[in-house]
Design a protein around this motif. Structure first.
Motif, mmCIF file in Angstrom:
data_model
loop_
_atom_site.group_PDB
_atom_site.id
_atom_site.type_symbol
_atom_site.label_atom_id
_atom_site.label_comp_id
_atom_site.label_asym_id
_atom_site.label_seq_id
_atom_site.Cartn_x
_atom_site.Cartn_y
_atom_site.Cartn_z
ATOM 1 N N UNK A 180 0.840 -1.204 0.000
ATOM 2 C CA UNK A 180 0.000 0.000 0.000
ATOM 3 C C UNK A 180 0.866 1.242 0.000
ATOM 4 N N UNK A 181 1.847 1.261 0.857
ATOM 5 C CA UNK A 181 2.709 2.428 0.963
ATOM 6 C C UNK A 181 3.488 2.658 -0.330
ATOM 7 N N UNK A 182 3.922 1.545 -0.957
ATOM 8 C CA UNK A 182 4.637 1.673 -2.224
ATOM 9 C C UNK A 182 3.758 2.320 -3.304
ATOM 10 N N UNK A 183 2.528 1.855 -3.345
ATOM 11 C CA UNK A 183 1.595 2.398 -4.358
ATOM 12 C C UNK A 183 1.344 3.881 -4.101
ATOM 13 N N UNK A 184 1.061 4.223 -2.853
ATOM 14 C CA UNK A 184 0.765 5.617 -2.515
ATOM 15 C C UNK A 184 1.964 6.501 -2.827
ATOM 16 N N UNK A 185 3.166 6.024 -2.482
ATOM 17 C CA UNK A 185 4.357 6.836 -2.716
ATOM 18 C C UNK A 185 4.626 7.004 -4.210
ATOM 19 N N UNK A 186 4.370 5.951 -4.993
ATOM 20 C CA UNK A 186 4.569 6.042 -6.435
ATOM 21 C C UNK A 186 3.618 7.071 -7.048
ATOM 22 N N UNK A 187 2.341 7.036 -6.647
ATOM 23 C CA UNK A 187 1.368 7.989 -7.179
ATOM 24 C C UNK A 187 1.711 9.417 -6.766
ATOM 25 N N UNK A 188 2.109 9.592 -5.546
ATOM 26 C CA UNK A 188 2.457 10.929 -5.069
ATOM 27 C C UNK A 188 3.676 11.468 -5.815
ATOM 28 N N UNK A 189 4.630 10.596 -6.070
ATOM 29 C CA UNK A 189 5.838 11.032 -6.791
ATOM 30 C C UNK A 189 5.492 11.483 -8.208
ATOM 31 N N UNK A 190 4.592 10.739 -8.848
ATOM 32 C CA UNK A 190 4.216 11.107 -10.215
ATOM 33 C C UNK A 190 3.522 12.463 -10.281
ATOM 34 N N UNK A 191 2.616 12.747 -9.322
ATOM 35 C CA UNK A 191 1.912 14.034 -9.328
ATOM 36 C C UNK A 191 2.868 15.168 -8.993
ATOM 37 N N UNK A 192 3.757 14.943 -8.049
ATOM 38 C CA UNK A 192 4.706 15.989 -7.664
ATOM 39 C C UNK A 192 5.646 16.336 -8.814
ATOM 40 N N UNK A 193 6.042 15.300 -9.560
ATOM 41 C CA UNK A 193 6.916 15.550 -10.712
ATOM 42 C C UNK A 193 6.164 16.340 -11.798
ATOM 43 N N UNK A 194 4.911 15.980 -12.033
ATOM 44 C CA UNK A 194 4.098 16.692 -13.016
ATOM 45 C C UNK A 194 3.895 18.137 -12.597
ATOM 46 N N UNK A 195 3.703 18.388 -11.303
ATOM 47 C CA UNK A 195 3.462 19.745 -10.807
ATOM 48 C C UNK A 195 4.669 20.633 -11.048
ATOM 49 N N UNK B 71 13.323 -4.736 -13.215
ATOM 50 C CA UNK B 71 11.917 -5.127 -13.124
ATOM 51 C C UNK B 71 11.710 -6.069 -11.952
ATOM 52 N N UNK B 72 10.769 -5.744 -11.090
ATOM 53 C CA UNK B 72 10.453 -6.586 -9.930
ATOM 54 C C UNK B 72 9.027 -7.119 -10.083
ATOM 55 N N UNK B 73 8.897 -8.339 -10.573
ATOM 56 C CA UNK B 73 7.565 -8.887 -10.861
ATOM 57 C C UNK B 73 6.696 -9.072 -9.634
ATOM 58 N N UNK B 74 7.284 -9.063 -8.446
ATOM 59 C CA UNK B 74 6.491 -9.295 -7.240
ATOM 60 C C UNK B 74 5.793 -8.033 -6.726
ATOM 61 N N UNK B 75 6.151 -6.896 -7.274
ATOM 62 C CA UNK B 75 5.507 -5.661 -6.830
ATOM 63 C C UNK B 75 4.087 -5.560 -7.400
ATOM 64 N N UNK B 76 3.198 -4.825 -6.744
ATOM 65 C CA UNK B 76 1.850 -4.612 -7.294
ATOM 66 C C UNK B 76 1.933 -3.904 -8.651
ATOM 67 N N UNK B 77 0.943 -4.155 -9.533
ATOM 68 C CA UNK B 77 1.000 -3.546 -10.869
ATOM 69 C C UNK B 77 1.102 -2.018 -10.825
ATOM 70 N N UNK B 78 0.487 -1.383 -9.820
ATOM 71 C CA UNK B 78 0.542 0.078 -9.750
ATOM 72 C C UNK B 78 1.929 0.590 -9.388
ATOM 73 N N UNK B 79 2.804 -0.324 -8.980
ATOM 74 C CA UNK B 79 4.176 0.078 -8.664
ATOM 75 C C UNK B 79 5.114 -0.158 -9.835
ATOM 76 N N UNK B 80 4.566 -0.585 -10.988
ATOM 77 C CA UNK B 80 5.376 -0.898 -12.158
ATOM 78 C C UNK B 80 4.793 -0.207 -13.389
ATOM 79 N N UNK B 81 5.659 0.139 -14.363
ATOM 80 C CA UNK B 81 5.143 0.712 -15.605
ATOM 81 C C UNK B 81 4.331 -0.330 -16.377
#
Length: 788
Positions: A79-94, A218-228
């Motif tokens: 969960x934390x990985x997903x949240x951090x990935x999404x937050x990083x993407x928005x912050x970079x876009x901003x 590539x880490x196949x064990x991560x949730x899909x939202x944590x991978x491109x």
């Protein structure tokens, strides 16, 4: 069926309620009103997109919301990985600002239930448009479900993505790392914008000419939202854990393939055995079948094939892609020019806007309305550009429905209606007045459009006044009658009387003549015709204009001029104008033709009126006599009634009797043999005596009068029944008796001697001798006056 609808309704209500409760706790809601759910996008389509408005400015925005309930199934670390990935993407876009990147209006805000941030207004993601409806409201919005990309949109959209990648690679030395359909957003104007910088990689040596990028394994064990998204990743990213700008170009090639193939990428990847899947993909790419690219337009097919090359060095870079002939489409170039207008000066803009009307018909309506129109409207703040922009806006308005015009165009036009400088603005509006009056609501016509027309009539420019007067008749039928009578006509009359321009004066009269049919009869007679007599000008063109208004009014079926006005005002005025020395022969003949027509009609109407009046008087006289006869039973005697009836009967006969004609009288043939007058007289008197003795009494005719043939027993001293009066002689009907004609005395000649009646007495015989003494008085010497 009803149960299914109720179930669907409850589901939608539940989703809306859950979403509302999730957003309500987020700080974004302090400044923004969150509306309905309209789209989805971002990595894994995890962001729900809502429309919204800023509370303070009412500015429209899009609100991106990630509901944390979507990741409840994962462990806390994931969960934390997903949240951090999404937050990083928005912050970079901003942090990034570029026309080809999605513009952030409010940074990311986190609450216990969700993540949220605000951007420019959004329509949908490219995935939504191409049929991927994950995380969309149910039912799917109709505008997304029915959306179809036009060729010009596709070309320009791919060009925009290429320009965005060029900015990232050359401008900020960054690799996007996850370019795919869900990370391409279509804003409300239809522009394609890049988002989803969750896996972006910045150069480790940004100051060097050759940037270097390090990517994660590539880490196949991560949730899909944590991978491109692996279906859009370059093979080297997975197989050799390397990436650079060329890796993004491979992703662009897959995006181009998906756009032309209903959203399907080149390969379907087995995510459970991704390495084996990519190895097999590598072999297929090395001998790419032409059939795999057959839906891609031929002019760009070779470029897509190069982008999908297994060798990164073969792939063209982003800057090269922006220059390929495929993007040299007139529509794509036009849209690209609009996006760079802020870099142009007024001269360049004016040249572009002059040529734009040739291009607009070639573009799809949706592109014109939602891409080009907003850009044009933004130029209204620049008065110098309005004359160049306005014709294009009105050209677009012609293709819009009335609702689209009111909603999308009229709000921007309303301030322009009030602009009087430069003067070309009024000219352009006047030329398109029929369009404005047809599509503008009545209230806006009254408040914005007609005041502009009034200002044009009062403008100091003669050219503006002339054009306005020429155009008014073309839309006069669309003007409400009170506005025409109380505002428009007085200004036309004022323009005619106050101007020093002959052209304006003549055009005013011509304009009045053309709009007479929209006025009522008595307004024309009471206001327009008296106005004609106030015009002091005597130029032939003005006089003919006056004549034209008289003629139109006189001959129009709805209008017409009463004979009283013709006799008292119209004809005297026209006659006085007709002998003006400025008129030539043809113009004089025109005046006389109208005058003669007026006189003829006036004569016919008045003669008809008099005939009708006479007939009515005769009828009333007859009815009066008839009513007198029928209503005087108690007041008239029987003799009076008979006399009155006889008089009416004789009057009727006289009316019906044909006219008398003189008749010729044949003179009597004179006798050639002389007659013995004495014998004739004696014979006649013998016949008279026989008549009195042997025949019954019978009235005789003496020139139409009735006289007794023999004397009555009435004493001679009184008036006898035969009409004789001792002093007055014979009388009939109270008149003196005329000399007896030959019918009574058989042609006896008049003589003063006393005839001898002895023979008559002797011939009668001795028996039954009549007493003739009564006749003695007839032959005395004292004859009554007037007999002979």
């Amino acid at each position: 069926m009803e149960s299914m609808l109720n179930k669907l309704k409850s589901t939608v209500t539940k989703v809306t309620a859950d979403m509302t409760s999730a957003v309500m706790g987020n700080p974004v809601t302090r400044e923004f009103e969150v509306g309905r759910h309209i789209a989805s996008g971002g990595p894994g389509m995890c962001w729900r997109i809502y429309n919204g408005t800023k509370k303070s400015t009412k500015q429209e925005v899009a609100v991106f919301v990630f509901d944390k309930k979507m990741v409840e199934k994962y462990q806390k670390f994931d969960k934390d990985q997903i949240i951090e990935s999404l937050k990083r993407g928005v912050q970079q876009l901003t942090r990034l600002r570029h026309p080809r990147l999605l513009t952030v209006q409010h940074p990311l805000e986190e609450s216990r239930d969700c993540l949220a941030f605000c951007t420019e207004p959004v329509f949908a993601s490219l995935s939504n448009v191409l049929g991927q409806w994950d995380n969309l409201p149910s039912p799917v919005p109709t505008d997304i479900k029915d959306y179809k990309l036009y060729d010009v949109e596709t070309k320009y959209g791919l060009l925009q993505i290429s320009e965005g990648l060029s900015f990232l690679h050359s401008g900020v030395k960054m690799v996007h790392g996850n370019l795919c359909l869900e990370n391409v957003i279509l804003n409300k104007s239809g522009a394609w914008k890049i988002m989803g910088f969750d896996f972006s990689i910045s150069s480790t040596n940004p100051s060097d000419a050759e940037p270097k990028y390090s990517c994660k394994e590539w880490e196949p064990n991560l949730p899909p939202l944590c991978l491109p998204n692996p279906e859009y990743l370059a093979p080297e990213y997975i197989l050799s854990v390397s990436c650079d700008a060329a890796s993004d170009m491979y992703s662009l090639g897959v995006v181009m393939h998906a756009v032309f193939n209903e959203g399907k990428p080149v390969f379907q990847v087995n995510k459970h055995d991704i390495f084996k899947s990519f190895s097999r993909q590598l072999d297929q790419l090395s001998r790419l079948s032409p059939t795999m690219l057959n839906k891609i337009p031929e002019e760009v097919r070779e470029h897509v094939k190069m982008l999908l090359s297994v060798t990164p060095n073969v792939r063209p870079d982003a800057d090269q892609m922006t220059k390929i002939p495929f993007f040299d489409d007139v529509g794509a170039v036009t849209l690209a020019y609009f996006d760079s207008l802020f870099q142009r000066d007024n001269l360049q803009k004016s040249q572009f806007y002059k040529n734009l009307p040739k291009v607009l018909p070639k573009l799809p309506k949706r592109v014109v309305v939602y891409r080009i129109l907003p850009a044009l409207a933004s130029e209204f703040v620049n008065p110098d550009m309005v004359p160049f922009v306005l014709p294009n806006v009105l050209l677009i308005a012609e293709e819009c429905t009335k609702d689209e015009y009111v909603r999308l165009i009229l709000p921007d036009l309303s301030p322009v209606f009030k602009q009087q400088e430069p003067v070309q603005i009024l000219l352009i509006f006047l030329q398109k007045m029929d369009l404005l009056l047809t599509k503008t609501p009545p209230e806006d016509i009254k408040n914005s459009v007609l005041p502009m027309v009034y200002r044009a009539l009062e403008a100091p420019s003669i050219q503006i006044q002339e054009l306005c007067l020429n155009i008014i008749p073309t839309f006069a039928n669309l003007i409400e009658y009170p506005s025409m009578k109380n505002a428009l006509i007085p200004r036309i009359k004022s323009a005619c009387l106050q101007t020093s321009s002959l052209a304006v004066r003549v055009n005013s009269l011509v304009c009045l003549g053309k709009i007479l049919e929209y006025l009522d009869k008595w307004y024309v007679i009471d206001e327009i015709l008296p106005f004609l007599q106030q015009i002091p000008s005597r130029e032939p063109a003005v006089l003919m204009g006056v004549l034209g208004i008289y003629k139109c009014t006189f001959s129009h079926k709805k209008l017409g001029i009463p004979k009283e006005h013709l006799a008292a005002k119209s004809l005297p005025h026209l006659v006085s104008l007709s002998i003006d020395n400025n008129l030539n022969l043809n113009q004089f003949n025109s005046f006389m033709a109208v005058i003669k027509d007026m006189l003829t009609r006036m004569e016919a109407e008045h003669k008809t009126k008099l005939e009708q009046l006479h007939s009515m008087q005769e009828q009333q006289r007859y009815q009066s006599n008839h009513s007198l006869l029928s209503s005087s039973d108690m007041s008239l005697t029987l003799e009076e009634k008979q006399r009155l009836a006889k008089e009416q009967e004789q009057a009727a006969k006289l009316r019906n009797q044909p006219a008398l004609a003189p008749q010729s009288i044949k003179p009597a043939t004179p006798s050639t043999q002389a007659k013995d007058l004495t014998s004739c007289l004696l014979n006649n008197m013998t016949s008279l005596g026989s008549l009195s003795l042997t025949s019954p009494p019978r009235p005789g005719l003496i020139q139409g009068s009735t006289i007794s043939a023999y004397p009555s027993t009435t004493p001679m001293g009184s008036m006898a029944s035969n009409g004789y009066n001792p002093t007055m002689g014979f009388q009939t009907g109270g008149q003196g008796m005329r000399p007896p004609g030959p019918g009574l005395y058989g042609g006896m000649a008049t003589t003063t001697s006393t005839p001898n009646f002895g023979a008559l007495t002797h011939n009668q015989g001795s028996t039954n001798t009549p007493d003739m003494s009564a006749l003695d008085s007839l032959f005395t010497s004292n004859k009554p006056k007037g007999i002979f």
